[in-house]
Design a protein around this motif. Structure first.
Motif, PDB file in Angstrom:
ATOM      1  N   VAL A  75      49.128  15.492 -16.335  1.00 10.74           N
ATOM      2  CA  VAL A  75      50.430  15.151 -16.894  1.00 10.74           C
ATOM      3  C   VAL A  75      50.193  14.378 -18.190  1.00 10.74           C
ATOM      4  O   VAL A  75      49.327  13.508 -18.250  1.00 10.74           O
ATOM      5  CB  VAL A  75      51.240  14.292 -15.897  1.00 10.74           C
ATOM      6  N   GLY A  76      50.929  14.706 -19.232  1.00  7.85           N
ATOM      7  CA  GLY A  76      50.784  14.007 -20.503  1.00  7.85           C
ATOM      8  C   GLY A  76      49.648  14.542 -21.358  1.00  7.85           C
ATOM      9  O   GLY A  76      49.330  13.977 -22.406  1.00  7.85           O
ATOM     10  N   GLY A  77      49.003  15.613 -20.924  1.00  5.12           N
ATOM     11  CA  GLY A  77      47.887  16.185 -21.688  1.00  5.12           C
ATOM     12  C   GLY A  77      46.550  15.766 -21.117  1.00  5.12           C
ATOM     13  O   GLY A  77      46.459  14.967 -20.191  1.00  5.12           O
ATOM     14  N   GLY A  78      45.514  16.303 -21.654  1.00  3.33           N
ATOM     15  CA  GLY A  78      44.156  16.018 -21.178  1.00  3.33           C
ATOM     16  C   GLY A  78      43.737  16.984 -20.091  1.00  3.33           C
ATOM     17  O   GLY A  78      44.571  17.630 -19.449  1.00  3.33           O
ATOM     18  N   TRP A  79      42.441  17.100 -19.902  1.00  4.47           N
ATOM     19  CA  TRP A  79      41.900  18.020 -18.907  1.00  4.47           C
ATOM     20  C   TRP A  79      40.462  17.636 -18.583  1.00  4.47           C
ATOM     21  O   TRP A  79      39.811  16.895 -19.307  1.00  4.47           O
ATOM     22  CB  TRP A  79      41.961  19.456 -19.408  1.00  4.47           C
ATOM     23  N   GLN A  80      39.981  18.199 -17.498  1.00  6.14           N
ATOM     24  CA  GLN A  80      38.588  18.095 -17.059  1.00  6.14           C
ATOM     25  C   GLN A  80      38.149  19.499 -16.699  1.00  6.14           C
ATOM     26  O   GLN A  80      38.864  20.203 -15.979  1.00  6.14           O
ATOM     27  CB  GLN A  80      38.464  17.167 -15.852  1.00  6.14           C
ATOM     28  N   THR A  81      36.983  19.908 -17.197  1.00  6.79           N
ATOM     29  CA  THR A  81      36.514  21.273 -16.967  1.00  6.79           C
ATOM     30  C   THR A  81      35.202  21.282 -16.178  1.00  6.79           C
ATOM     31  O   THR A  81      34.323  20.466 -16.423  1.00  6.79           O
ATOM     32  CB  THR A  81      36.304  22.005 -18.312  1.00  6.79           C
ATOM     33  N   TYR A  82      35.113  22.223 -15.242  1.00  5.08           N
ATOM     34  CA  TYR A  82      33.897  22.480 -14.474  1.00  5.08           C
ATOM     35  C   TYR A  82      33.470  23.916 -14.764  1.00  5.08           C
ATOM     36  O   TYR A  82      34.321  24.802 -14.890  1.00  5.08           O
ATOM     37  CB  TYR A  82      34.143  22.306 -12.976  1.00  5.08           C
ATOM     38  N   THR A  83      32.156  24.167 -14.849  1.00  6.34           N
ATOM     39  CA  THR A  83      31.670  25.499 -15.224  1.00  6.34           C
ATOM     40  C   THR A  83      30.568  26.004 -14.293  1.00  6.34           C
ATOM     41  O   THR A  83      29.417  26.160 -14.697  1.00  6.34           O
ATOM     42  CB  THR A  83      31.162  25.495 -16.681  1.00  6.34           C
ATOM     43  N   PRO A  84      30.905  26.298 -13.040  1.00  5.90           N
ATOM     44  CA  PRO A  84      29.885  26.869 -12.158  1.00  5.90           C
ATOM     45  C   PRO A  84      29.500  28.274 -12.617  1.00  5.90           C
ATOM     46  O   PRO A  84      30.305  28.983 -13.230  1.00  5.90           O
ATOM     47  CB  PRO A  84      30.559  26.899 -10.789  1.00  5.90           C
ATOM     48  N   GLN A  85      28.250  28.662 -12.325  1.00  5.48           N
ATOM     49  CA  GLN A  85      27.789  29.989 -12.741  1.00  5.48           C
ATOM     50  C   GLN A  85      26.688  30.499 -11.811  1.00  5.48           C
ATOM     51  O   GLN A  85      26.026  29.725 -11.133  1.00  5.48           O
ATOM     52  CB  GLN A  85      27.270  29.950 -14.172  1.00  5.48           C
ATOM     53  N   ASP A  86      26.526  31.799 -11.820  1.00  2.00           N
ATOM     54  CA  ASP A  86      25.416  32.466 -11.140  1.00  2.00           C
ATOM     55  C   ASP A  86      24.835  33.449 -12.150  1.00  2.00           C
ATOM     56  O   ASP A  86      25.341  34.543 -12.334  1.00  2.00           O
ATOM     57  CB  ASP A  86      25.893  33.199  -9.890  1.00  2.00           C
ATOM     58  N   ALA A  87      23.804  33.015 -12.832  1.00  2.00           N
ATOM     59  CA  ALA A  87      23.175  33.829 -13.873  1.00  2.00           C
ATOM     60  C   ALA A  87      21.709  34.083 -13.554  1.00  2.00           C
ATOM     61  O   ALA A  87      20.896  34.296 -14.445  1.00  2.00           O
ATOM     62  CB  ALA A  87      23.313  33.140 -15.228  1.00  2.00           C
ATOM     63  N   ASN A  88      21.380  34.047 -12.271  1.00  3.98           N
ATOM     64  CA  ASN A  88      19.983  34.177 -11.844  1.00  3.98           C
ATOM     65  C   ASN A  88      19.632  35.586 -11.389  1.00  3.98           C
ATOM     66  O   ASN A  88      18.690  35.781 -10.651  1.00  3.98           O
ATOM     67  CB  ASN A  88      19.694  33.192 -10.709  1.00  3.98           C
ATOM     68  N   GLY A  89      20.419  36.555 -11.794  1.00  6.32           N
ATOM     69  CA  GLY A  89      20.129  37.921 -11.369  1.00  6.32           C
ATOM     70  C   GLY A  89      21.027  38.332 -10.234  1.00  6.32           C
ATOM     71  O   GLY A  89      21.936  37.620  -9.834  1.00  6.32           O
ATOM     72  N   CYS A  90      20.764  39.491  -9.699  1.00  7.61           N
ATOM     73  CA  CYS A  90      21.619  40.075  -8.676  1.00  7.61           C
ATOM     74  C   CYS A  90      21.439  39.381  -7.346  1.00  7.61           C
ATOM     75  O   CYS A  90      20.348  38.966  -6.985  1.00  7.61           O
ATOM     76  CB  CYS A  90      21.284  41.554  -8.509  1.00  7.61           C
ATOM     77  N   GLY A  91      22.547  39.290  -6.634  1.00  9.81           N
ATOM     78  CA  GLY A  91      22.489  38.647  -5.334  1.00  9.81           C
ATOM     79  C   GLY A  91      22.952  39.573  -4.237  1.00  9.81           C
ATOM     80  O   GLY A  91      23.822  40.406  -4.431  1.00  9.81           O
ATOM     81  N   ALA A  92      22.361  39.388  -3.090  1.00  5.83           N
ATOM     82  CA  ALA A  92      22.781  40.140  -1.900  1.00  5.83           C
ATOM     83  C   ALA A  92      23.994  39.439  -1.307  1.00  5.83           C
ATOM     84  O   ALA A  92      24.354  38.338  -1.723  1.00  5.83           O
ATOM     85  CB  ALA A  92      21.639  40.171  -0.890  1.00  5.83           C
ATOM     86  N   ALA A  93      24.619  40.062  -0.341  1.00  3.49           N
ATOM     87  CA  ALA A  93      25.764  39.453   0.325  1.00  3.49           C
ATOM     88  C   ALA A  93      25.371  38.071   0.847  1.00  3.49           C
ATOM     89  O   ALA A  93      24.300  37.893   1.418  1.00  3.49           O
ATOM     90  CB  ALA A  93      26.228  40.344   1.466  1.00  3.49           C
ATOM     91  N   GLY A  94      26.230  37.113   0.626  1.00  2.00           N
ATOM     92  CA  GLY A  94      25.956  35.756   1.087  1.00  2.00           C
ATOM     93  C   GLY A  94      25.197  34.914   0.077  1.00  2.00           C
ATOM     94  O   GLY A  94      24.988  33.734   0.285  1.00  2.00           O
ATOM     95  N   SER A  95      24.771  35.503  -1.042  1.00  3.75           N
ATOM     96  CA  SER A  95      24.056  34.716  -2.040  1.00  3.75           C
ATOM     97  C   SER A  95      25.062  34.166  -3.043  1.00  3.75           C
ATOM     98  O   SER A  95      26.262  34.305  -2.894  1.00  3.75           O
ATOM     99  CB  SER A  95      23.005  35.576  -2.746  1.00  3.75           C
ATOM    100  N   GLY A  96      24.566  33.566  -4.094  1.00  2.03           N
ATOM    101  CA  GLY A  96      25.431  32.965  -5.102  1.00  2.03           C
ATOM    102  C   GLY A  96      25.159  31.475  -5.185  1.00  2.03           C
ATOM    103  O   GLY A  96      24.282  30.947  -4.506  1.00  2.03           O
ATOM    104  N   ASN A  97      25.917  30.804  -6.033  1.00  4.11           N
ATOM    105  CA  ASN A  97      25.750  29.367  -6.215  1.00  4.11           C
ATOM    106  C   ASN A  97      26.988  28.636  -5.718  1.00  4.11           C
ATOM    107  O   ASN A  97      28.109  28.954  -6.109  1.00  4.11           O
ATOM    108  CB  ASN A  97      25.508  29.038  -7.691  1.00  4.11           C
TER     109      ASN A  97
END
Length: 144
Positions: free
Chosen positions: A84-106
């Motif tokens: 409210v009133g402006g401002g923000w907080q940003t989070y940047t999760p990523q998975d850039a370690n190649g292909c993942g099987a089901a259940g993988s990821g970060n």
């Protein structure tokens, strides 16, 4: 003496009741994917978002996953908390370690009290190849 003790106990009881935090809102599920019928690789985001402390905090957790047939792409999320009133907080999760099987990821988790009311949280999911955005999708969760 008994009157003072009773008054003190009443005051303490009221103070504890007034000082107690309001219950958190029910967590909302956020699921985004860049998958289409014509793509083999895609990015996936599964998250749970709850607003805490009367809408001034968040309890955010989830997983971001790059699903691919060795296509060189990565999964990137930009999660922005708007105040409210402006401002923000940003989070940047990523998975850039190649292909993942089901259940993988970060996995990611953020439990934060900002001491200012939150208006919304926006989620942007991108599938990128060598820095180029290939596909993206987004959604916004509003704080009621």
């Amino acid at each position: 003496m008994r009157t003072k003790s009773l008054a003190l106990a009443t005051a303490l009881g009221l103070g504890l009741a007034l000082g107690a935090a309001a219950p958190a809102q029910a967590a909302q599920s956020v699921q985004l994917t860049t998958r289409t019928s014509s793509t083999n690789g895609y990015a996936n985001l599964n998250a749970s978002l709850g607003f805490t402390d009367q809408g001034r905090g968040i309890n955010l957790s989830g997983t971001i996953t790059d699903r691919c047939p060795a296509d060189g792409n990565g999964a990137y999320a930009i999660i922005t908390v708007h105040f409210v009133g402006g401002g923000w907080q940003t989070y940047t999760p990523q998975d850039a370690n190649g292909c993942g099987a089901a259940g993988s990821g970060n996995s990611f988790r953020h439990v934060t009290d900002f001491n200012v009311r939150i208006t919304s949280v926006s989620f942007l999911l991108q599938e990128r190849d060598n820095g180029q955005v290939i596909r993206s999708t987004s959604t916004v969760v509003y704080n009621s």
